[in-house]
Design an enzyme around this catalytic site. Structure first.
Site, PDB file in Angstrom:
ATOM      1  N   ASP A  90       0.866  -1.168   0.000  1.00  0.00           N
ATOM      2  CA  ASP A  90       0.000   0.000   0.000  1.00  0.00           C
ATOM      3  C   ASP A  90       0.910   1.227   0.000  1.00  0.00           C
ATOM      4  OD1 ASP A  90      -2.315   1.747   0.538  1.00  0.00           O
ATOM      5  OD2 ASP A  90      -1.466   1.885   2.562  1.00  0.00           O
TER       6      ASP A  90
ATOM      7  N   THR B 121       0.007   4.910   0.976  1.00  0.00           N
ATOM      8  CA  THR B 121      -0.152   5.862   2.071  1.00  0.00           C
ATOM      9  C   THR B 121       0.013   5.192   3.427  1.00  0.00           C
ATOM     10  OG1 THR B 121      -1.694   7.109   0.696  1.00  0.00           O
ATOM     11  CG2 THR B 121      -1.656   7.630   3.046  1.00  0.00           C
TER      12      THR B 121
ATOM     13  N   LYS C  83      -9.437  -3.876  -3.970  1.00  0.00           N
ATOM     14  CA  LYS C  83      -8.044  -4.202  -3.652  1.00  0.00           C
ATOM     15  C   LYS C  83      -7.832  -5.708  -3.534  1.00  0.00           C
ATOM     16  CE  LYS C  83      -6.271   0.057  -1.662  1.00  0.00           C
ATOM     17  NZ  LYS C  83      -5.497   0.669  -0.557  1.00  0.00           N
TER      18      LYS C  83
ATOM     19  N   ASP D  50      -1.712  -0.694   6.000  1.00  0.00           N
ATOM     20  CA  ASP D  50      -1.907  -0.164   7.347  1.00  0.00           C
ATOM     21  C   ASP D  50      -3.318   0.314   7.629  1.00  0.00           C
ATOM     22  OD1 ASP D  50      -1.810   2.128   5.650  1.00  0.00           O
ATOM     23  OD2 ASP D  50      -1.285   3.361   7.390  1.00  0.00           O
TER      24      ASP D  50
ATOM     25  N   ASP E  89      -7.110  -1.480   3.447  1.00  0.00           N
ATOM     26  CA  ASP E  89      -6.185  -2.543   3.058  1.00  0.00           C
ATOM     27  C   ASP E  89      -6.570  -3.900   3.634  1.00  0.00           C
ATOM     28  OD1 ASP E  89      -4.469  -0.671   1.763  1.00  0.00           O
ATOM     29  OD2 ASP E  89      -3.669  -0.111   3.724  1.00  0.00           O
TER      30      ASP E  89
END
Length: 492
Positions: free
Chosen positions: A181, A183, A362, A381, A385
């Site tokens: 991921d 960010t 995702k 995080d 996700d």
């Protein structure tokens, strides 16, 4: 609260439900849900998501989804589905122990029957049978894997790797693709000044000092990023006088008796600002990378421009380089705009980029790679996700991330350091090697010991007593324990 209700969302508040903006305008921080690092402008008619954070404007939102009908609840369902869909393979050691137990009993019965058929005395046949049972006891086999598991788990914890699910660590040695991921994982999840340019005669630190003093009064994420950058560099943030917001253009304040303006391109147009070539070049490069360009203006002249973006972690470069050295493909999965994602990927040397991906999609991207036969690890995080973490062969959660992400991951990076990913692979490889060695040490000696206990060398006067069989069985346990302890010498 029901569908169709109209709710007022004040500045700084969390949006209570999914809905549509009916009145007002504001920037919404959707990073937790979508992964978009920059606040998203919302106007009348735009959709908003429950649990995202409102910016500085007030919104009147018509509710379209509450409770189980929100996008956040949908993400949670995806996590649950992905976790329960995984089959739990029986442990290799358990299967081996069961097989050895059956083999030992079978060998003992065959031994007793064979000696009886050969005309041996009853007590001799019984002693041979008992010796076989003692020497084939799967005691060492029962310790072979658990000892390695305990030591590897402890070793991982000492190095900032919290193993929540053993399957994740055991599979890590087979990885060929790692998805990050963006960010909060490859980046800090916070804005910083990533590039700047100043007019001739002005030092960069001085420009940053002035800018931080002006923006210190603002709560906008980009403003906070400028202030934080100055603080990170040890620059004292000065006090500002007469701070005011210029609607749609920026802010203004007085520093050291001089009035300055700060804002984006709209400020330049409204005040017909003169911009030096070097400043124009830096601003154009920032725009190409999807970064915000904020100008420092005094008396109609641009003194500096600050490119503000979600700052890349310094550790990310080392982590990706280490993975590439192992021949592992690196991908990035993010809800950010394509230009922003491409800029980060180019700087870090990432092989594949999936940008503008919705949270519910995702996990699908992870499954696409798995369908190609790849062993995939996902590192993330945020709440957005979690489905991908649960779907991946190995889900690795950043320790400082959302609780739902931590719960979905097989392994948690306590230090939130992406450089720990190669360490996981090293620990996995070493752990598997020790498990295989211990299984052979615990069970392999039976290939020779059981026939010896059964008395195949009796014609030459070589017989094992039950006591000697017990010693050999105990010795195998000691050997297994010593070999497991050698795992502590592995350097992560």
């Amino acid at each position: 609260m029901r569908n169709g209700d109209l709710v007022l969302v004040r500045p700084g508040e969390s949006i209570p439900a999914d809905g549509v903006v009916r009145k007002g305008e504001s920037d919404i921080d959707e990073a937790m849900i979508t992964g978009e690092s920059r606040p998203v402008k919302k106007r009348e008619g735009d959709e908003v998501i429950a649990a995202t954070i409102n910016g500085e404007g007030s919104l009147r939102v018509e509710v379209t989804g509450t409770g189980d009908k929100t996008k956040l609840s949908g993400i949670m369902r995806l996590v649950a589905d992905a976790q329960t869909s995984k089959s739990r393979a029986q442990h290799l050691a358990d299967r081996a122990a069961r097989l050895l137990t059956v083999a030992a009993i079978g060998a003992a019965v065959v031994t007793f029957g064979a000696w009886q058929l050969a005309g041996a005395a009853m007590d001799f046949s019984v002693v041979r049978m008992v010796t076989v049972l003692v020497i084939a006891c799967p005691h060492a086999l029962g310790l072979a894997v658990p000892l390695v598991v305990a030591i590897s788990t402890t070793l991982g914890a000492r190095n900032g790797l919290l193993v929540r699910d053993r399957r994740g660590l055991e599979e890590a040695r087979n990885l060929d693709t790692v998805i990050f991921d963006k960010t909060g994982t490859l980046t800090l999840g916070e804005f910083r000044v990533v590039a700047m340019s100043v007019a001739e005669g002005l030092a960069e630190d001085e420009a940053l000092r002035i800018a931080s003093g002006i923006e210190a009064e603002s709560q906008h994420p980009i403003a906070r990023g400028i202030v934080k950058t100055a603080e990170d560099k040890g620059i004292a943030v000065p006090s500002a006088d007469g701070f005011r917001s210029i609607t749609g253009k920026g802010v203004a304040a007085t520093i050291d008796g001089v009035e300055y303006h700060m804002g984006g391109p709209a400020l330049l147009k409204s005040e017909d600002v003169q911009v030096p070539p070097a400043v124009i070049k830096t601003a154009g490069a920032a725009a190409d990378r999807g970064q915000a360009a904020i100008y420092l203006v005094r008396e109609g002249k641009a003194l500096a421009v600050f490119a503000v973006a979600d700052a890349i972690r310094e550790e990310s470069r080392e982590a990706i380089a280490a993975l590439h050295e192992r021949g592992i493909e690196v991908a990035m999965l993010t809800g950010d705009a394509q230009a922003v994602a491409d800029a980060v990927a180019k700087e870090l040397g990432i092989d594949t980029v999936f940008a503008e991906v919705l949270p519910e999609d995702k996990a699908s991207k992870v499954r696409e790679l798995q369908a190609l036969g790849k062993k995939v690890a996902m590192i993330g995080d945020g709440v957005n996700d979690a489905p991908a973490l649960a779907t991946a062969d190995i889900g690795i959660a950043i320790g400082a991330g959302a609780d739902v992400a931590v719960e979905a991951g097989h392994i948690v990076l306590v230090r939130s350091d992406p450089r720990d990913i190669p360490r996981i692979i090293t620990l996995s490889t070493a752990t598997y090697r020790k498990m295989a060695q211990n299984l052979w040490l615990a069970a392999g000696y039976n290939i020779f010991a059981i026939p010896l206990a059964a008395g195949v060398l009796a014609p030459w006067g070589i017989l094992l007593t039950p006591a000697v069989g017990a010693v050999l069985m105990s010795a195998s346990t000691v050997v297994v324990a010593i070999n497991a302890q050698l795992l502590k010498r592995v350097k992560l």
